[in-house]
Design a protein around this motif. Structure first.
Motif, mmCIF file in Angstrom:
data_model
loop_
_atom_site.group_PDB
_atom_site.id
_atom_site.type_symbol
_atom_site.label_atom_id
_atom_site.label_comp_id
_atom_site.label_asym_id
_atom_site.label_seq_id
_atom_site.Cartn_x
_atom_site.Cartn_y
_atom_site.Cartn_z
ATOM 1 N N PRO A 33 29.826 -45.307 -14.939
ATOM 2 C CA PRO A 33 28.892 -46.093 -15.758
ATOM 3 C C PRO A 33 27.435 -45.872 -15.402
ATOM 4 O O PRO A 33 26.560 -45.962 -16.266
ATOM 5 C CB PRO A 33 29.312 -47.540 -15.483
ATOM 6 N N LEU A 34 27.133 -45.562 -14.119
ATOM 7 C CA LEU A 34 25.743 -45.317 -13.736
ATOM 8 C C LEU A 34 25.208 -44.042 -14.373
ATOM 9 O O LEU A 34 24.039 -43.963 -14.744
ATOM 10 C CB LEU A 34 25.632 -45.246 -12.216
ATOM 11 N N VAL A 35 26.065 -43.031 -14.512
ATOM 12 C CA VAL A 35 25.649 -41.805 -15.199
ATOM 13 C C VAL A 35 25.300 -42.114 -16.647
ATOM 14 O O VAL A 35 24.286 -41.650 -17.179
ATOM 15 C CB VAL A 35 26.761 -40.740 -15.112
ATOM 16 N N TRP A 36 26.137 -42.910 -17.300
ATOM 17 C CA TRP A 36 25.853 -43.297 -18.682
ATOM 18 C C TRP A 36 24.566 -44.112 -18.765
ATOM 19 O O TRP A 36 23.773 -43.955 -19.696
ATOM 20 C CB TRP A 36 27.017 -44.101 -19.248
ATOM 21 N N LEU A 37 24.355 -44.975 -17.789
ATOM 22 C CA LEU A 37 23.209 -45.873 -17.839
ATOM 23 C C LEU A 37 21.896 -45.135 -17.640
ATOM 24 O O LEU A 37 20.917 -45.377 -18.361
ATOM 25 C CB LEU A 37 23.361 -46.969 -16.780
ATOM 26 N N PHE A 38 21.837 -44.228 -16.686
ATOM 27 C CA PHE A 38 20.567 -43.611 -16.316
ATOM 28 C C PHE A 38 20.339 -42.250 -16.953
ATOM 29 O O PHE A 38 19.204 -41.780 -16.995
ATOM 30 C CB PHE A 38 20.469 -43.487 -14.794
ATOM 31 N N ILE A 39 21.381 -41.594 -17.437
ATOM 32 C CA ILE A 39 21.205 -40.284 -18.051
ATOM 33 C C ILE A 39 21.407 -40.352 -19.560
ATOM 34 O O ILE A 39 20.524 -39.985 -20.346
ATOM 35 C CB ILE A 39 22.164 -39.255 -17.417
ATOM 36 N N PHE A 40 22.552 -40.838 -19.966
ATOM 37 C CA PHE A 40 22.830 -40.942 -21.400
ATOM 38 C C PHE A 40 21.837 -41.870 -22.086
ATOM 39 O O PHE A 40 21.273 -41.542 -23.132
ATOM 40 C CB PHE A 40 24.264 -41.447 -21.594
ATOM 41 N N ALA A 41 21.613 -43.037 -21.508
ATOM 42 C CA ALA A 41 20.713 -44.009 -22.132
ATOM 43 C C ALA A 41 19.280 -43.498 -22.186
ATOM 44 O O ALA A 41 18.551 -43.765 -23.151
ATOM 45 C CB ALA A 41 20.759 -45.331 -21.368
ATOM 46 N N ALA A 42 18.859 -42.743 -21.169
ATOM 47 C CA ALA A 42 17.499 -42.213 -21.173
ATOM 48 C C ALA A 42 17.292 -41.234 -22.315
ATOM 49 O O ALA A 42 16.225 -41.191 -22.938
ATOM 50 C CB ALA A 42 17.211 -41.533 -19.833
ATOM 51 N N GLY A 43 18.325 -40.457 -22.624
ATOM 52 C CA GLY A 43 18.209 -39.493 -23.700
ATOM 53 C C GLY A 43 18.227 -40.132 -25.080
ATOM 54 O O GLY A 43 17.633 -39.611 -26.022
#
Length: 264
Positions: A33-43
């Motif tokens: 979930p942290l990958v989704w939060l900080f990478i996916f969401a940023a994009g």
């Protein structure tokens, strides 16, 4: 009652011991979930605009929007992983031995389900704590009011995993089945985007998302994080939990489910 309590304590304690000795499980549950939060969401922050929709009272960033969905993701993945270990226990014989005890089958399955749910809830709070360190926070009261929703959602998704594990013979087959369940449930939900956004591109997909029980887990968590109750989502989750639990108990019936296939 002491016997029933002893069974509950033993099964839940076994789940905790297994979890403590598998620390990579804790890390993996947070990394996803942290990958989704900080990478996916940023994009997607600039590409996906969000209007003011309940329970939000003002415009929010995309990172704030997907937090409830990522909390539900932790519940989903951990529920399935716990069921994966249940298939392993069945092959090794420990689960079959457990189900031969004099206690009702539904109680044994509930104890196993509760143990995995408690671990899932702890993982969710760890995720929320890390998100708060990066200034992605919810109302203070929401961290308390969301607890019942997390427990109920964890029980529902864990019951789904029990259903799958009761009708799958081998560990390898269950891993494949999980891919056909986890990813469609996650992507065809409101975890990553509001349903009104989906309706703009495809009303049919929007209706599928609205019928997805995982969507209602996400919305239940979302509203409770803001100390509000979505009665529609609550009803869906409660009914789904009851139905899936009943199917799981039926699937583990020696005359129909696991035991019959095992003897065959």
């Amino acid at each position: 009652m002491s016997g029933w309590w002893g069974v509950l304590r033993a099964i839940v304690g076994r789940e905790f011991l297994r979890y403590i000795h598998q620390r990579e499980r804790f890390i993996a549950a947070l990394v996803r979930p942290l990958v989704w939060l900080f990478i996916f969401a940023a994009g997607f922050r600039a590409a996906l605009g969000l209007s003011i929709i309940p329970p939000y009272q003002t415009y929010i960033t995309y990172e704030v929007y997907i937090v409830p969905g990522l909390c539900a993701m932790i519940l989903l993945f951990n529920g399935m992983q716990s069921s994966l270990s249940l298939v392993y226990d069945r092959e090794m014989g420990s689960m079959r031995l457990l189900l031969t005890s004099p206690f009702p089958r539904w109680w044994l399955l509930f104890c196993r389900l509760l143990g995995s749910t408690v671990i899932s809830v702890l993982q969710v709070y760890a995720f929320l704590a890390i998100a708060a360190l990066f200034d992605i926070t919810m109302p203070a009261l929401g961290y308390v009011t969301v607890l019942p929703g997390l427990i109920l959602g964890g029980l529902m998704l864990g019951a789904l995993g029990l259903v799958l594990s009761s009708f799958v013979r081998q560990l390898e087959n269950f891993a494949g089945v999980m891919n056909f369940v986890i990813f469609p449930m996650f992507f065809l939900s409101s975890a990553l985007y509001p349903l009104w956004k989906m309706a703009e591109s495809s009303p049919l997909l929007r209706n599928i998302c609205a019928a997805n029980p995982f969507t209602h887990v996400v919305e239940l968590v979302r509203f409770l994080l803001y100390a509000q109750l979505n009665m529609g989502a609550l009803a869906w989750v409660v009914v789904s939990t009851i139905v899936l639990s009943a199917i799981a108990v039926w699937g583990y019936d020696p005359a129909r489910g696991m035991m019959k296939r095992r003897s065959a």
